[in-house]
Enzyme design. Structure first.
Site, mmCIF file in Angstrom:
data_model
loop_
_atom_site.group_PDB
_atom_site.id
_atom_site.type_symbol
_atom_site.label_atom_id
_atom_site.label_comp_id
_atom_site.label_asym_id
_atom_site.label_seq_id
_atom_site.Cartn_x
_atom_site.Cartn_y
_atom_site.Cartn_z
ATOM 1 N N GLU A 116 -13.462 -26.395 29.884
ATOM 2 C CA GLU A 116 -12.143 -25.963 30.373
ATOM 3 C C GLU A 116 -12.079 -26.014 31.895
ATOM 4 O O GLU A 116 -12.993 -25.586 32.585
ATOM 5 C CB GLU A 116 -11.836 -24.536 29.903
ATOM 6 C CG GLU A 116 -10.438 -24.091 30.306
ATOM 7 C CD GLU A 116 -10.176 -22.611 30.065
ATOM 8 O OE1 GLU A 116 -9.164 -22.111 30.591
ATOM 9 O OE2 GLU A 116 -10.976 -21.962 29.371
ATOM 10 N N SER A 163 -10.119 -25.066 35.652
ATOM 11 C CA SER A 163 -9.539 -23.876 36.295
ATOM 12 C C SER A 163 -8.185 -24.277 36.872
ATOM 13 O O SER A 163 -8.128 -25.113 37.779
ATOM 14 C CB SER A 163 -10.452 -23.376 37.417
ATOM 15 O OG SER A 163 -11.769 -23.168 36.962
ATOM 16 N N GLY A 164 -7.097 -23.712 36.348
ATOM 17 C CA GLY A 164 -5.781 -24.117 36.824
ATOM 18 C C GLY A 164 -5.477 -25.545 36.418
ATOM 19 O O GLY A 164 -5.955 -26.045 35.400
ATOM 20 N N LYS A 216 -17.188 -23.672 31.284
ATOM 21 C CA LYS A 216 -16.212 -23.660 32.369
ATOM 22 C C LYS A 216 -16.974 -23.478 33.667
ATOM 23 O O LYS A 216 -17.721 -22.500 33.822
ATOM 24 C CB LYS A 216 -15.192 -22.532 32.161
ATOM 25 C CG LYS A 216 -14.039 -22.535 33.173
ATOM 26 C CD LYS A 216 -12.960 -21.538 32.768
ATOM 27 C CE LYS A 216 -11.765 -21.603 33.708
ATOM 28 N NZ LYS A 216 -10.641 -20.745 33.244
ATOM 29 N N ASP A 258 -12.668 -15.381 30.441
ATOM 30 C CA ASP A 258 -12.256 -16.524 29.627
ATOM 31 C C ASP A 258 -13.325 -16.867 28.597
ATOM 32 O O ASP A 258 -13.023 -17.146 27.428
ATOM 33 C CB ASP A 258 -11.988 -17.738 30.513
ATOM 34 C CG ASP A 258 -10.755 -17.566 31.380
ATOM 35 O OD1 ASP A 258 -9.979 -16.631 31.120
ATOM 36 O OD2 ASP A 258 -10.568 -18.358 32.318
ATOM 37 N N ILE A 287 -0.880 -21.114 31.581
ATOM 38 C CA ILE A 287 -0.094 -21.773 30.530
ATOM 39 C C ILE A 287 -0.842 -21.787 29.200
ATOM 40 O O ILE A 287 -0.354 -22.355 28.227
ATOM 41 C CB ILE A 287 0.353 -23.200 30.933
ATOM 42 C CG1 ILE A 287 -0.794 -24.032 31.476
ATOM 43 C CG2 ILE A 287 1.486 -23.151 31.922
ATOM 44 C CD1 ILE A 287 -1.607 -24.683 30.436
ATOM 45 N N SER A 302 -12.161 -17.285 37.938
ATOM 46 C CA SER A 302 -11.857 -16.196 38.870
ATOM 47 C C SER A 302 -10.950 -15.178 38.194
ATOM 48 O O SER A 302 -10.442 -15.403 37.100
ATOM 49 C CB SER A 302 -11.203 -16.764 40.132
ATOM 50 O OG SER A 302 -10.110 -17.589 39.805
#
Length: 228
Positions: A117, A119-120, A38, A56, A14, A42
């Site tokens: 950040e 993950s997901g 982060k 990322d 998103i 993956s």
């Protein structure tokens, strides 16, 4: 020691990394010493020498212009494009909290602000075997305030409210919401913004359109005040 801000989302794909990059860019261009971190990422490609590229982190570094080394941005980099806990199991490199603590504190000691950040979404597990480590564990361990990134389109009210309620239940403080893929003057997306604010009591801090290179309505001074 740095001030920090965690970037979570209503789900994967998103735009958390895109928004994180703009956050870092905003602070960096205002003259503040800002870094990116982060814990695990993956779905990464390999260089010609076989080493993994932390995609990322590379994106954030390039869009923001910071000089921070890629190696310091993420301790766990996986190839398989699945949840980090599964990628770690497949690739035989489980996430260890002591490694996250050490590498995160190293970044914090070297910079004034750190954008962290996830993950997901917030419930995403980083490790799930004899030891359980989730993103919520990291947020709680480091006392991180969070900003929620959500897609501006159809279905976002449900995702925003569910994430808000989960984080409220877990005592994980949310500072506000950032909409991604926003279309100005779109009736539904304007209503999504209004409803998300009313149902959560949080402000939508910025509405980012596709291709934006800056954060609308979120200047560096206002952004920096979100960090703790």
């Amino acid at each position: 020691m740095s001030k920090n801000l965690f970037i979570t989302g209503t789900g994967t794909e998103i735009g958390k990394t895109y928004i994180a990059g703009l956050l870092v860019k905003t602070l960096h261009e205002s003259g503040l010493d800002v870094a990116y971190y982060k814990a695990a990422m993956s779905g990464n490609d390999r260089r010609s020498d076989g080493t993994l590229i932390p995609g990322d982190a590379l994106f954030v570094k390039e869009i923001s212009g910071i000089s921070q080394s890629l190696a310091s941005m993420c301790p766990y980099v996986y190839e398989h494009a699945v949840s980090p806990h599964l990628a770690a199991r497949i690739e035989g490199q489980p996430v260890r909290m002591e490694v996250i603590e050490q590498t995160f504190h190293e970044v914090c000691h070297e910079h004034d602000y750190v954008v962290v950040e996830g993950s997901g979404g917030i419930t995403c597990p980083l490790r799930y075997d004899e030891e359980h480590i989730s993103l919520a564990d990291i947020v709680r361990r480091f006392n991180l305030p969070s900003v929620l990134v959500a897609d501006a389109g159809l279905g976002t009210i449900n995702g925003v409210v569910l994430t808000y309620e989960y984080m409220k239940q877990k005592n994980l403080p949310l500072k506000g919401i950032i909409f991604n893929n926003f279309h100005p003057h779109a009736v539904m997306e304007e209503d999504n913004r209004l409803m998300c604010e009313k149902l959560t009591g949080l402000d939508v801090l910025s509405c980012v359109s596709h291709g934006d290179k800056n954060l609308p309505s979120l200047p560096a001074e206002k952004l920096a005040a979100l960090f703790c």
